[in-house]
Design an enzyme around this catalytic site. Structure first.
Site, PDB file in Angstrom:
ATOM      1  N   ASN A  92      56.879 108.637  32.202  1.00 38.10           N
ATOM      2  CA  ASN A  92      57.217 109.146  33.494  1.00 38.10           C
ATOM      3  C   ASN A  92      58.444 108.152  34.111  1.00 38.10           C
ATOM      4  O   ASN A  92      58.475 107.026  33.763  1.00 38.10           O
ATOM      5  CB  ASN A  92      55.906 108.877  34.647  1.00 38.10           C
ATOM      6  N   TYR A  93      59.002 108.824  34.839  1.00 38.43           N
ATOM      7  CA  TYR A  93      60.224 108.113  35.594  1.00 38.43           C
ATOM      8  C   TYR A  93      59.731 107.248  36.946  1.00 38.43           C
ATOM      9  O   TYR A  93      59.247 108.029  37.765  1.00 38.43           O
ATOM     10  CB  TYR A  93      61.446 109.032  35.978  1.00 38.43           C
ATOM     11  N   LEU A  94      60.101 105.925  37.028  1.00 35.63           N
ATOM     12  CA  LEU A  94      59.920 105.192  38.144  1.00 35.63           C
ATOM     13  C   LEU A  94      61.136 104.676  38.815  1.00 35.63           C
ATOM     14  O   LEU A  94      61.898 104.095  37.935  1.00 35.63           O
ATOM     15  CB  LEU A  94      58.676 104.184  37.989  1.00 35.63           C
ATOM     16  N   ASP A 195      57.093  90.330  25.101  1.00 33.61           N
ATOM     17  CA  ASP A 195      58.428  90.130  25.426  1.00 33.61           C
ATOM     18  C   ASP A 195      59.008  89.921  26.679  1.00 33.61           C
ATOM     19  O   ASP A 195      59.586  90.862  27.394  1.00 33.61           O
ATOM     20  CB  ASP A 195      59.151  91.311  24.841  1.00 33.61           C
TER      21      ASP A 195
END
EC number: 2.7.1.-
Length: 288
Positions: A92-94, A195
């Site tokens: 999903n794009y945030l 990371d």
């Protein structure tokens, strides 16, 4: 590539996805990344050569287990797959901005501590080998932390350097020294982001977000040490963390050993000045 992505996305969504917007966005140095939209919903698409599918598959598992913890926000997995020439991962794009305000930084520190406290794993490692950047990260299960970190982190990276013709130290002797230095430290296995540098966290509308993990069960101090080494985090992040779970005595010495893993990995990926930094850090560790 795009016809394959659109077809699989349509199948996953259960409706036709009509691509009306595609914008290249920043997503690190390894993958080519895009925001795509049908005019209503937006998705984040990572792409690379077909052989990168194993890396995307590992990332899916990393995100799955972090989401399962219900402690930190991570992107929602949609799908991954391949075309004839490319591999891709759709999330999903945030809309993000830097995690640079005190309140949200403190909140993320609390969330990270809760991630580290989550779960009841008895051993160190992970169910799969994954990747730290572009480098394979081996995760065979070990009962002893000192053995795991010395062999699967430091020894592994030194061996990769040796294969490039670079010998900073006697690998066997240095690995044994790391085992000795960590032998009296018995942390509980914590699920690590793995990371955790400042570029892998962000601020979104409803709170902090972390992404691009390289998960394994290890000493929680590894995440904190890396966050310190790279810089960028606000002091409130560390304050929030320690409000939940203060760091153990001896951390200041152990963090150099833990960060050596990342310095060695950076040399193996990028070369350059990281060789001198690795040499100095090895000398510092040997001087304790």
């Amino acid at each position: 590539m795009w016809p394959a992505i659109i077809q699989q996305l349509s199948e996953q969504l259960g409706k036709d996805f009509h691509l009306v917007e595609k914008e290249k966005v920043h997503g690190g140095d390894i993958n080519e990344c895009f925001m795509v939209s049908d005019g209503i919903d937006r998705y984040f698409v990572k792409t690379n050569q077909r052989e990168y599918l194993t890396k995307f598959t590992a990332e899916v598992e990393n995100l799955r287990v972090m989401r399962e913890s219900n402690t930190v926000q991570v992107p929602e997995y949609i799908l991954h797959g391949t075309s004839k020439t490319h591999a891709y991962l759709v999330l999903n794009y945030l809309a993000t901005k830097p995690l640079d305000d005190a309140e949200r930084s403190y909140e993320f520190g609390v969330q990270l501590a809760n991630l580290h406290r989550w779960g009841e794993q008895k051993e160190f490692g992970f169910d799969i080998d994954n990747y730290i950047g572009a480098t394979v990260q081996p995760n065979p299960w070990h009962k002893k932390w000192a053995l795991f970190f010395a062999e699967q982190r430091i020894g592994w990276q030194l061996q990769l350097m040796q294969e490039k013709g670079v010998n900073l130290t006697n690998i066997n002797e240095f690995v044994e020294m790391v085992k000795t230095r960590l032998a009296n430290h018995s942390p509980r296995p914590s699920l690590l982001h793995g990371d955790l540098w400042f570029g892998n966290v962000a601020n979104i509308v409803n709170g902090p977000l972390c992404f691009d993990p390289a998960c394994y069960w290890g000493d929680r101090e590894c995440d904190i040490a890396l966050a310190e080494w790279f810089g960028g985090f606000q002091p409130e992040f560390f304050q929030g963390y320690e409000s939940v779970w203060p760091l153990d005595w001896g951390y200041e010495e152990r963090k150099d050993i833990y960060n050596l893993y990342h310095v060695l990995n950076h040399y193996n990926q990028f070369g350059g000045h990281y060789l001198d930094e690795a040499q100095k850090l090895i000398e510092k560790i040997l001087s304790y």
